[in-house]
Design an enzyme around this catalytic site. Structure first.
Site, PDB file in Angstrom:
ATOM      1  N   GLU A   1      52.188 -25.347 -11.480  1.00  0.00           N
ATOM      2  CA  GLU A   1      52.052 -24.656 -12.768  1.00  0.00           C
ATOM      3  C   GLU A   1      53.360 -24.773 -13.540  1.00  0.00           C
ATOM      4  OE1 GLU A   1      50.608 -20.595 -12.709  1.00  0.00           O
ATOM      5  OE2 GLU A   1      49.114 -21.082 -11.178  1.00  0.00           O
TER       6      GLU A   1
ATOM      7  N   GLU B   1      49.347 -18.111  -5.155  1.00  0.00           N
ATOM      8  CA  GLU B   1      50.587 -17.323  -5.196  1.00  0.00           C
ATOM      9  C   GLU B   1      50.530 -16.134  -4.242  1.00  0.00           C
ATOM     10  OE1 GLU B   1      51.606 -16.360  -9.257  1.00  0.00           O
ATOM     11  OE2 GLU B   1      52.482 -18.339  -9.493  1.00  0.00           O
TER      12      GLU B   1
HETATM   13  C1  GAL Z   1      50.701 -17.547 -12.363  1.00  0.00           C
HETATM   14  C2  GAL Z   1      49.272 -17.557 -11.838  1.00  0.00           C
HETATM   15  C3  GAL Z   1      48.322 -18.073 -12.899  1.00  0.00           C
HETATM   16  C4  GAL Z   1      48.571 -17.347 -14.199  1.00  0.00           C
HETATM   17  C5  GAL Z   1      50.016 -17.488 -14.595  1.00  0.00           C
HETATM   18  C6  GAL Z   1      50.386 -16.763 -15.860  1.00  0.00           C
HETATM   19  O1  GAL Z   1      51.532 -16.796 -11.594  1.00  0.00           O
HETATM   20  O2  GAL Z   1      49.183 -18.365 -10.693  1.00  0.00           O
HETATM   21  O3  GAL Z   1      47.012 -17.896 -12.470  1.00  0.00           O
HETATM   22  O4  GAL Z   1      48.234 -16.023 -14.031  1.00  0.00           O
HETATM   23  O5  GAL Z   1      50.814 -16.947 -13.607  1.00  0.00           O
HETATM   24  O6  GAL Z   1      49.662 -17.266 -16.904  1.00  0.00           O
END
Ligand code: GAL
Length: 852
Positions: free
Chosen positions: A263, A194
């Site tokens: 994600e 990110e």
């Molecule tokens: C995303 C990040 C993850 C984790 C998630 C929130 O933005 O890439 O590593 O932090 O948010 O749980």
């Protein structure tokens, strides 16, 4: 006759034949190359020359134990996953420069091999920046102290260190033959994490760094594609991917790249002092179905199993020790229903559509104001997704001359463009009631008082002014003592008028215990969104020398934000005393003494060898409600194999160890702020929409892995900072009390593709080793409520229980349909329950079975 070499004897072959043979060999070698490699096109990741719709899930290896890995990964496979995704945790692997650690929970190679043995692929997110609510975002603290260091930008020392670690990991993977090109399971890697938002903020150096990171990664020649997530200008050939609660509208930055969701947040993390987030399974499934219907071909659940932030691995600060995340497999390794099962059924439905999804582009047609059909019609197959985006109203739509009923905020999946096999808002999967059962362990506590440090201590170092905490502790411990003396003249006015002076301490965080003359005056604390704190209270001082001892406690280092390495912790001042005859006295610049860590830590009282180095008291002498106290007890493992946890609700704040292994920080006295409302699955989800535990401890149970516990003679050690009652601590077992099914009779079922007349079924299954002992509730009609809280509605079939309790003969044996079995299935149709209790209406079956 002389044997002729068919290939090279040109006398036997025409020139054309030789050419054809050459082409054949060339092509087959090309085919071999394609087969052994992982590539991609605009549709999907291509493995063995085949386009794939891939379902992936995050399991972070240090957040569980190696003993748990095979079971977690099998449960992920049973849930329909093809890929396991993990970050690589640099600070766990290189605790000091050049000294590597790959054992136990950090045995990365072993973890990947477990994934391989299960027949799954792996997505390796090397980072090495990982965010992940992990201490310092995965960076070792020593990295900050490398001269000239600036994190995550076009900075020489940073790039050198990042490259060295990335090369180290890629080298290890190659050596173990773990990339797909070598016959291993790794099909994808990730560099950075990110970075887009950071680059946007810092501009040119950020852009240069992105280019460098991509080139560096590609140069490592892994043979599998690299991705960058949340980064619009991801350089070719890296794939840019989406992270979020929804990603259906995301498009990669080139038409040649597949649409991937790295994600898909299954819930959200818990912070101490906040409610515990959960995400309804219906909305999770809806977001995934929408992504797939909009040409998505890779989805990763973040997290599929969240696990535990053991030790001092949680970041934030103030991220809870539990990283449960409301994931399909819970913190303790048990499947979470109905989420796990509902998603498993979704994956089955998606896989039935795979031939059409990988070969055709969708045609989108409007079916109503808020309804659409996405049809993937290829030469030989057809799959359709019917969507109702309306968060409030159900819809009946006409599609290909048939009518389909779509609940609000839902997608139906038709793998043959006709038969509805799945709807995201109709839970076919069972749900379960889990509770924490007392294990019966009796604790006979011993205690030992940690001393309140004071400026006179010979092992304290003395400096002028206030020092930043992490610069002093290097994060080797959570604790730093700031100690100073305050002289009060015998004639001070307040000594006579009783108006105690006001001590004000400004701290960059995270928690501060203020001791005045050895007594805890009060505690001040920050939180995740603002770790800073101010202590300001009137304190009792005496004439002469007064000892002010401030215990500043870290709650994990930040894991996200532009240049988060520059964020401070600890008492940076000002520290002032108001209400003296002289007015205000500034204590900030005077002499302060410092002590890193607790005395108990330096003696190792939390370790098996060190615990005998101090005198513990027992019986009636054991301290209660006393700050700075160590507790210790020996216990035997509870019978059975259920996951274990410690109920810490009688304590305030501190840390826990079992047999010298750190379970993590506990903080039940930091109760969840705000209000928790009933949450509807329909409508846009956010991390604060659905919360539980408001007004209660954000985390009361702390996971103790079974593998840490021996049959007897285990040592449990607790350090309590503020005061608690150890007699209230109990060891509990995570137990399934009952399982439920809640199934509509008109509900689509996966079986209906083969048998059009197939009726939905209610499946009930107690965990291995348990059986259904009783049907607590059963109603076919219009039952109300949810698992554990069902009640009959105005329509109820009187034989609702019979189908589950029926006793019947198989050969000579008397069998019960459900009671006495580990699992059973019952068809949801009127005839099974003695006829239709309310004709011409949609009915459902709700059933709850007790497990024992
Ligand atoms: C995303 C990040 C993850 C984790 C998630 C929130 O933005 O890439 O590593 O932090 O948010 O749980």
């Amino acid at each position: 006759m002389k044997k002729k070499n068919l290939i090279f004897d040109s006398s036997t072959m025409s020139k054309t034949n030789v050419f054809l043979l050459f082409m054949l060999l060339f092509c087959s070698s090309l085919a071999f190359l394609v087969q052994a490699s992982v590539t991609y096109d605009h549709k999907s990741i291509i493995i063995d020359g085949k386009r794939k719709i891939l379902i992936s899930g995050s399991i972070h290896y240090p957040r569980s134990t190696p003993e748990m890995w095979p079971d977690l990964i099998q449960k992920a496979k049973d849930g329909g996953l093809d890929v396991i995704q993990t970050y690589v945790f640099w600070n766990g692997h290189e605790p000091s420069p050049g000294k590597y650690y790959f054992e136990d929970r950090y045995d990365l190679v072993k973890f990947i091999k477990v994934v391989q043995q299960a027949g799954l692929y792996l997505h390796l997110r090397i980072g090495p920046y990982v965010c992940a609510e992990w201490n310092f975002g995965g960076f070792p603290v020593w990295l900050k102290y490398v001269p000239g260091m600036e994190f995550r930008t076009d900075n020489g020392p940073f790039k050198a260190a990042m490259q060295k670690f990335t090369e180290k990991i890629v080298g290890m993977m190659k050596e173990e033959k773990l990339f797909q090109t070598q016959g291993g399971p790794i099909i994808l890697s990730q560099i950075e994490n990110e970075y887009g938002p950071v680059e946007w903020e810092i501009g040119a150096p950020g852009k240069a760094y992105t280019k460098w990171a991509a080139q560096m990664a590609v140069g490592l020649d892994t043979g599998v594609p690299w991705i960058m997530c949340k980064q619009e200008d991801t350089p070719d050939p890296l794939i840019d991917t989406c992270n979020g609660f929804y990603c259906e509208n995301f498009e990669p930055n080139r038409k040649t790249k597949p649409k991937m969701w790295t994600e898909a947040w299954t819930g959200w993390y818990t912070e101490f002092g906040a409610g515990v987030p959960y995400r309804p399974a219906e909305d999770m499934a809806y977001s995934v179905a929408r992504f797939i219907q909009n040409r998505g071909s890779f989805i990763n659940y973040y997290m599929y199993h969240g696990g535990t932030n053991f030790g001092r691995t949680s970041g934030g600060p103030f991220i809870a020790t539990s990283y449960d995340y409301d994931a399909p497999i819970d913190e303790f390794g048990l499947i979470r229903e109905p989420k796990w099962g509902h998603l498993r059924d979704l994956h089955k439905a998606i896989k039935l559509c795979e031939p059409s999804l990988v070969s055709a582009d969708p045609t989108v047609t409007k079916l109503g104001n808020n309804q659409e059909a996405h049809v993937f019609q290829s030469k030989s197959s057809c799959a359709a997704f019917l969507a109702n985006y309306d968060p409030k109203s159900t819809a009946t739509v006409k599609f290909a001359n048939s009518q389909y009923y779509l609940p609000a905020w839902s997608v139906s999946i038709l793998p043959d463009c006709k038969t509805e096999v799945y709807n995201t808002a109709r839970l076919g999967a069972q749900s379960a009631v889990r509770y924490m059962m007392p294990s019966g362990s009796e604790f006979d506590w011993q205690s030992y008082n940690e001393e309140t440090a004071s400026a006179d201590d010979t092992d304290a170092s003395t400096m002028f002014g206030l020092w930043e905490q992490i610069n002093v502790t290097r994060d080797a411990t959570d604790y730093l003592w700031y100690m100073t003396d305050v002289n009060i003249g015998a004639n001070e006015g307040f000594l006579k008028n009783g108006q105690n002076p006001q001590l004000t301490v400004m701290s960059a965080g995270h928690v501060l215990h203020v001791f005045v003359n050895g007594k805890l005056a009060a505690t001040a604390f920050g939180g995740l969104s603002n770790p800073k704190l101010t202590f300001s209270e009137n304190i009792k001082l005496n004439a002469g020398v007064n000892k002010i001892s401030l215990l500043s406690v870290s709650m994990g280092l930040p894991n996200v934000g532009v240049h988060y390495e520059t964020w401070n912790a600890g008492v940076l001042g000002p520290v002032t005393l108001k209400g003296l005859d002289e007015g205000e006295r500034d204590l900030s610049k005077q002499k302060w003494s410092y002590k890193v860590g607790l005395k108990g830590e330096s003696l190792g009282v939390n370790t098996l060898t060190g615990s005998s180095s101090v005198e513990w008291v027992e019986g009636s002498l054991v301290a209660t409600n006393q700050p700075l106290t160590w507790y210790k007890v020996t216990f035997n493992a509870p019978a059975g194999n259920e996951p274990l946890a410690l109920d810490m609700s009688s304590m305030s704040k501190g840390q826990i160890w079992v047999n010298g292994q750190s379970v993590g920080r506990y903080y039940p006295s930091y109760t969840a702020r705000g209000k928790c409302y009933d949450c509807d699955y329909a409508g846009i989800y956010s991390g604060t929409k659905c919360l539980s535990k408001c007004g209660e401890a954000s985390q009361k149970w702390y996971h103790v892995p079974r593998s840490w516990v021996k049959p007897s003679g285990n040592v449990l050690t607790v350090f309590e900072e503020m005061g608690g009652d150890p007699s209230g601590i109990s060891l509990v077992k995570r137990t399934t009390g009952s399982v439920c099914a809640d199934v509509y009779d008109s509900q689509p079922t996966l079986d209906s593709l083969e048998n059009k007349a197939a009726k939905p079924k209610a499946h009930l299954s107690c965990p291995q080793g348990q059986k259904i002992t009783e049907i607590k509730f059963a109603s076919y009609g219009w039952p109300k409520g949810r698992c554990g809280y069902f009640s009959e509605g105005s329509c109820h079939a009187h034989k609702s229980y019979d189908a589950f309790q029926k006793v019947y003969m198989v050969r000579k044996d008397l069998l019960q349909n459900c009671v006495g079995q580990q699992s059973c299935s019952v068809t949801v149709a009127p005839e099974v329950f003695g006829g239709d209790p309310c004709p011409n209406s949609i009915k459902k079956l709700s059933v709850e079975a007790l497990c024992n």
